[in-house]
Design a protein around this motif. Structure first.
Motif, PDB file in Angstrom:
ATOM      1  N   MET A   1      -8.074  -3.018  15.696  1.00  0.00           N
ATOM      2  CA  MET A   1      -7.495  -3.325  14.400  1.00  0.00           C
ATOM      3  C   MET A   1      -8.451  -2.866  13.315  1.00  0.00           C
ATOM      4  O   MET A   1      -9.573  -3.331  13.221  1.00  0.00           O
ATOM      5  N   GLY A   2      -8.016  -1.932  12.474  1.00  0.00           N
ATOM      6  CA  GLY A   2      -8.866  -1.445  11.392  1.00  0.00           C
ATOM      7  C   GLY A   2      -8.190  -1.646  10.057  1.00  0.00           C
ATOM      8  O   GLY A   2      -6.987  -1.885   9.979  1.00  0.00           O
ATOM      9  N   GLN A   3      -8.986  -1.536   9.022  1.00  0.00           N
ATOM     10  CA  GLN A   3      -8.423  -1.678   7.685  1.00  0.00           C
ATOM     11  C   GLN A   3      -7.730  -0.378   7.281  1.00  0.00           C
ATOM     12  O   GLN A   3      -8.231   0.705   7.520  1.00  0.00           O
ATOM     13  N   ASN A  86       1.771 -13.698   2.692  1.00  0.00           N
ATOM     14  CA  ASN A  86       2.382 -13.526   4.012  1.00  0.00           C
ATOM     15  C   ASN A  86       1.634 -12.546   4.915  1.00  0.00           C
ATOM     16  O   ASN A  86       2.055 -12.323   6.050  1.00  0.00           O
ATOM     17  N   SER A  87       0.566 -11.925   4.405  1.00  0.00           N
ATOM     18  CA  SER A  87      -0.170 -10.944   5.215  1.00  0.00           C
ATOM     19  C   SER A  87      -1.559 -10.751   4.626  1.00  0.00           C
ATOM     20  O   SER A  87      -1.936 -11.419   3.667  1.00  0.00           O
ATOM     21  N   SER A  88      -2.290  -9.779   5.169  1.00  0.00           N
ATOM     22  CA  SER A  88      -3.632  -9.469   4.667  1.00  0.00           C
ATOM     23  C   SER A  88      -3.597  -8.458   3.521  1.00  0.00           C
ATOM     24  O   SER A  88      -4.635  -8.058   3.013  1.00  0.00           O
ATOM     25  N   MET A  89      -2.393  -8.063   3.085  1.00  0.00           N
ATOM     26  CA  MET A  89      -2.250  -7.004   2.087  1.00  0.00           C
ATOM     27  C   MET A  89      -2.722  -7.446   0.696  1.00  0.00           C
ATOM     28  O   MET A  89      -2.337  -8.501   0.206  1.00  0.00           O
ATOM     29  N   VAL A  90      -3.558  -6.604   0.078  1.00  0.00           N
ATOM     30  CA  VAL A  90      -4.043  -6.828  -1.283  1.00  0.00           C
ATOM     31  C   VAL A  90      -3.880  -5.517  -2.049  1.00  0.00           C
ATOM     32  O   VAL A  90      -4.355  -4.472  -1.607  1.00  0.00           O
ATOM     33  N   THR A  91      -3.190  -5.589  -3.193  1.00  0.00           N
ATOM     34  CA  THR A  91      -3.004  -4.415  -4.041  1.00  0.00           C
ATOM     35  C   THR A  91      -3.736  -4.641  -5.357  1.00  0.00           C
ATOM     36  O   THR A  91      -3.571  -5.683  -5.988  1.00  0.00           O
ATOM     37  N   THR A  92      -4.544  -3.660  -5.743  1.00  0.00           N
ATOM     38  CA  THR A  92      -5.315  -3.742  -6.985  1.00  0.00           C
ATOM     39  C   THR A  92      -4.877  -2.624  -7.920  1.00  0.00           C
ATOM     40  O   THR A  92      -4.873  -1.454  -7.538  1.00  0.00           O
ATOM     41  N   TRP A  93      -4.458  -3.018  -9.119  1.00  0.00           N
ATOM     42  CA  TRP A  93      -4.093  -2.082 -10.190  1.00  0.00           C
ATOM     43  C   TRP A  93      -5.240  -2.090 -11.187  1.00  0.00           C
ATOM     44  O   TRP A  93      -5.594  -3.158 -11.691  1.00  0.00           O
ATOM     45  N   THR A  94      -5.807  -0.925 -11.494  1.00  0.00           N
ATOM     46  CA  THR A  94      -6.897  -0.830 -12.451  1.00  0.00           C
ATOM     47  C   THR A  94      -6.514   0.171 -13.533  1.00  0.00           C
ATOM     48  O   THR A  94      -6.162   1.313 -13.233  1.00  0.00           O
ATOM     49  N   VAL A  95      -6.563  -0.292 -14.785  1.00  0.00           N
ATOM     50  CA  VAL A  95      -6.227   0.559 -15.934  1.00  0.00           C
ATOM     51  C   VAL A  95      -7.479   0.704 -16.785  1.00  0.00           C
ATOM     52  O   VAL A  95      -8.040  -0.293 -17.231  1.00  0.00           O
ATOM     53  N   THR A  96      -7.912   1.956 -16.992  1.00  0.00           N
ATOM     54  CA  THR A  96      -9.100   2.227 -17.797  1.00  0.00           C
ATOM     55  C   THR A  96      -8.794   3.337 -18.801  1.00  0.00           C
ATOM     56  O   THR A  96      -7.881   4.137 -18.580  1.00  0.00           O
ATOM     57  N   PRO A  97      -9.542   3.402 -19.905  1.00  0.00           N
ATOM     58  CA  PRO A  97      -9.339   4.485 -20.865  1.00  0.00           C
ATOM     59  C   PRO A  97      -9.662   5.841 -20.230  1.00  0.00           C
ATOM     60  O   PRO A  97     -10.567   5.947 -19.402  1.00  0.00           O
ATOM     61  N   THR A 109      -4.071  -0.213  -2.228  1.00  0.00           N
ATOM     62  CA  THR A 109      -3.620  -1.283  -1.351  1.00  0.00           C
ATOM     63  C   THR A 109      -4.404  -1.219  -0.045  1.00  0.00           C
ATOM     64  O   THR A 109      -4.562  -0.141   0.534  1.00  0.00           O
ATOM     65  N   VAL A 110      -4.897  -2.364   0.394  1.00  0.00           N
ATOM     66  CA  VAL A 110      -5.597  -2.456   1.675  1.00  0.00           C
ATOM     67  C   VAL A 110      -4.982  -3.580   2.500  1.00  0.00           C
ATOM     68  O   VAL A 110      -4.476  -4.559   1.955  1.00  0.00           O
ATOM     69  N   TRP A 111      -4.995  -3.407   3.814  1.00  0.00           N
ATOM     70  CA  TRP A 111      -4.532  -4.443   4.727  1.00  0.00           C
ATOM     71  C   TRP A 111      -5.139  -4.197   6.092  1.00  0.00           C
ATOM     72  O   TRP A 111      -5.631  -3.112   6.382  1.00  0.00           O
ATOM     73  N   ASN A 112      -5.102  -5.228   6.929  1.00  0.00           N
ATOM     74  CA  ASN A 112      -5.585  -5.113   8.299  1.00  0.00           C
ATOM     75  C   ASN A 112      -4.480  -4.499   9.140  1.00  0.00           C
ATOM     76  O   ASN A 112      -3.410  -5.085   9.294  1.00  0.00           O
ATOM     77  N   GLY A 113      -4.733  -3.325   9.669  1.00  0.00           N
ATOM     78  CA  GLY A 113      -3.739  -2.597  10.440  1.00  0.00           C
ATOM     79  C   GLY A 113      -3.643  -3.084  11.866  1.00  0.00           C
ATOM     80  O   GLY A 113      -4.460  -3.864  12.348  1.00  0.00           O
ATOM     81  N   PHE A 121      -0.944   5.300  14.413  1.00  0.00           N
ATOM     82  CA  PHE A 121       0.140   5.855  13.593  1.00  0.00           C
ATOM     83  C   PHE A 121       0.182   5.200  12.217  1.00  0.00           C
ATOM     84  O   PHE A 121       0.423   5.863  11.216  1.00  0.00           O
ATOM     85  N   GLU A 122      -0.079   3.899  12.167  1.00  0.00           N
ATOM     86  CA  GLU A 122      -0.099   3.199  10.879  1.00  0.00           C
ATOM     87  C   GLU A 122      -1.199   3.764   9.969  1.00  0.00           C
ATOM     88  O   GLU A 122      -0.960   4.069   8.802  1.00  0.00           O
ATOM     89  N   ARG A 123      -2.400   3.930  10.512  1.00  0.00           N
ATOM     90  CA  ARG A 123      -3.520   4.466   9.713  1.00  0.00           C
ATOM     91  C   ARG A 123      -3.262   5.908   9.287  1.00  0.00           C
ATOM     92  O   ARG A 123      -3.723   6.353   8.249  1.00  0.00           O
ATOM     93  N   THR A 124      -2.514   6.657  10.119  1.00  0.00           N
ATOM     94  CA  THR A 124      -2.244   8.065   9.834  1.00  0.00           C
ATOM     95  C   THR A 124      -1.138   8.242   8.799  1.00  0.00           C
ATOM     96  O   THR A 124      -1.260   9.052   7.878  1.00  0.00           O
ATOM     97  N   PHE A 125      -0.037   7.481   8.931  1.00  0.00           N
ATOM     98  CA  PHE A 125       1.148   7.736   8.115  1.00  0.00           C
ATOM     99  C   PHE A 125       1.397   6.741   6.986  1.00  0.00           C
ATOM    100  O   PHE A 125       1.962   7.103   5.958  1.00  0.00           O
ATOM    101  N   ALA A 126       0.987   5.497   7.137  1.00  0.00           N
ATOM    102  CA  ALA A 126       1.271   4.482   6.112  1.00  0.00           C
ATOM    103  C   ALA A 126       0.659   4.818   4.749  1.00  0.00           C
ATOM    104  O   ALA A 126       1.338   4.676   3.730  1.00  0.00           O
TER     105      ALA A 126
END
Length: 147
Positions: A1-3, A86-97, A109-113, A121-126
């Protein structure tokens, strides 16, 4: 299981604060930015950035649907972090000038695959699939804010 990580970015010809406010507006603008991969969108608490609880289903592929219940935080200026309950998924939106009247928007977005061959296949295509979905969101964000 990898990130697993998917990152997309775009320069938008609009004021960074305006772009951030559009992203943080879960009761109004955010729903308009979502492509057909998102369904059952519902703000359950809050609605403007920090403290928002929002639900949606994300259909990344024809067979894969994620039921997401996201808690929104604003850990630093110009940043929204959506943690899925509901999962390990975390999405970060960063807005900078990014120069005069321009904003750089980075969504990651990162999650435990999964492990094994499915994980390969998940790490390759997701990341590519999620990148295309976020490209569509960023297209709509640019159309909404570059007025």
């Amino acid at each position: 299981m990898g990130q697993v990580e998917a990152t997309t970015e775009r320069i938008i010809a609009a004021d960074p604060e305006e772009v951030f406010d559009a992203l943080a507006d879960y009761t109004g603008t955010r729903a308009k930015l979502l492509p057909e991969h998102f369904s059952e969108y519902e703000v359950r608490e809050g609605g403007d950035g920090e403290g928002t609880l929002v639900h949606w289903k994300l259909q990344a592929t024809s067979k894969r649907v994620r039921d997401c219940l996201l808690e929104v935080a604003e850990p630093t200026t110009g940043q929204l972090v959506e943690k899925d309950r509901n999962s390990s998924m975390v999405t970060t939106w960063t807005v900078t000038p990014a120069g005069e009247g321009r904003a750089r928007v980075v969504v990651s977005t990162v999650w435990n695959g999964a492990g094994g061959i499915g994980g390969f296949f998940e790490r390759t295509f997701a990341p590519k699939g999620l990148g295309r979905i976020y490209d569509a969101v960023l297209d709509k964000l640019a159309a909404e804010t570059e007025k």
